[in-house]
Design a protein around this motif. Sequence first.
Motif, short mmCIF file in Angstrom:
data_model
loop_
_atom_site.label_atom_id
_atom_site.label_comp_id
_atom_site.label_asym_id
_atom_site.label_seq_id
_atom_site.Cartn_x
_atom_site.Cartn_y
_atom_site.Cartn_z
N LEU A 145 0.84 -1.21 0.00
CA LEU A 145 0.00 0.00 0.00
C LEU A 145 0.87 1.26 0.00
O LEU A 145 0.60 2.21 -0.74
CB LEU A 145 -0.96 -0.01 1.19
N LYS A 146 1.94 1.25 0.80
CA LYS A 146 2.86 2.40 0.83
C LYS A 146 3.60 2.56 -0.49
O LYS A 146 3.80 3.67 -0.97
CB LYS A 146 3.84 2.27 1.99
N PHE A 147 4.02 1.46 -1.11
CA PHE A 147 4.69 1.52 -2.41
C PHE A 147 3.77 2.16 -3.45
O PHE A 147 4.17 3.08 -4.16
CB PHE A 147 5.12 0.12 -2.88
N TYR A 148 2.55 1.66 -3.55
CA TYR A 148 1.62 2.20 -4.54
C TYR A 148 1.32 3.68 -4.27
O TYR A 148 1.20 4.47 -5.20
CB TYR A 148 0.33 1.38 -4.58
N GLU A 149 1.27 4.06 -3.01
CA GLU A 149 1.06 5.48 -2.68
C GLU A 149 2.24 6.32 -3.17
O GLU A 149 2.06 7.41 -3.71
CB GLU A 149 0.87 5.64 -1.18
N ILE A 151 4.06 5.88 -5.70
CA ILE A 151 4.09 6.06 -7.16
C ILE A 151 2.82 6.75 -7.68
O ILE A 151 2.60 6.79 -8.89
CB ILE A 151 4.37 4.73 -7.90
N GLY A 152 2.00 7.25 -6.76
CA GLY A 152 0.86 8.06 -7.18
C GLY A 152 -0.49 7.39 -7.14
O GLY A 152 -1.48 7.94 -7.63
N MET A 153 -0.58 6.21 -6.56
CA MET A 153 -1.87 5.52 -6.49
C MET A 153 -2.48 5.73 -5.10
O MET A 153 -1.77 5.96 -4.13
CB MET A 153 -1.68 4.03 -6.79
N ARG A 154 -3.79 5.64 -5.04
CA ARG A 154 -4.52 5.81 -3.78
C ARG A 154 -5.55 4.70 -3.63
O ARG A 154 -6.01 4.13 -4.62
CB ARG A 154 -5.26 7.16 -3.76
N ILE A 155 -5.96 4.44 -2.40
CA ILE A 155 -7.05 3.49 -2.16
C ILE A 155 -8.31 4.08 -2.78
O ILE A 155 -8.68 5.22 -2.50
CB ILE A 155 -7.23 3.22 -0.66
#
Length: 183
Positions: A145-149, A151-155
């Motif tokens: 979840l932190k990695f995706y955040e 790179i610009g992704m959100r839940i």
Amino acid sequence: MPSAAHSDILIRPLTSSDVPDTRSLHSLVLPVQYPPAFFTQLLCLSSRACLIAVRRSQPNIPIAFISAALHKSSLLPLPGGLSASKALNSPRPRIEILTLGVLPAFQQHGLARRLIRAIVDKLCGPLTAGILVHANVATTNTPALKFYERIGMRISSEIIPNLYRTCPYGERDAYLVSGRLDI
């Protein structure tokens, strides 16, 4: 941040001879079990792709992987009648990351970012900045979840209960993460 270790790693398409070792790597780094048909689809369907990372000195031993599907358009359905964010419900193409994993010894060196960029280039071409990318992530997988955040992704969803039905241990619930990437 190119380095000697970074330049030693080659990203290439999955081949049929790579499937056994890639399946083993999936089982090692992901809690979800994938049947052989999953890998066959990655090899056969033009809307799907799988890339593996290998060291140049050991080109037949995968150290990381990414698999993804290109969706040309349409609405994004979620299990259980949950609704996705409005950003996912658009006529523009989007990429769904199906699996992404890196052996622990190779983590924290930008390899997952390289894999995502490479899969976007493979599925859409190199001139697709800002394409929408989404993935499902276990609710307890804080590092992902932190990695995706980063790179610009959100839940982008409520909790999706029991999404990972084939998970033999751990949490089966997931979030949908999404975003337009600048990597």
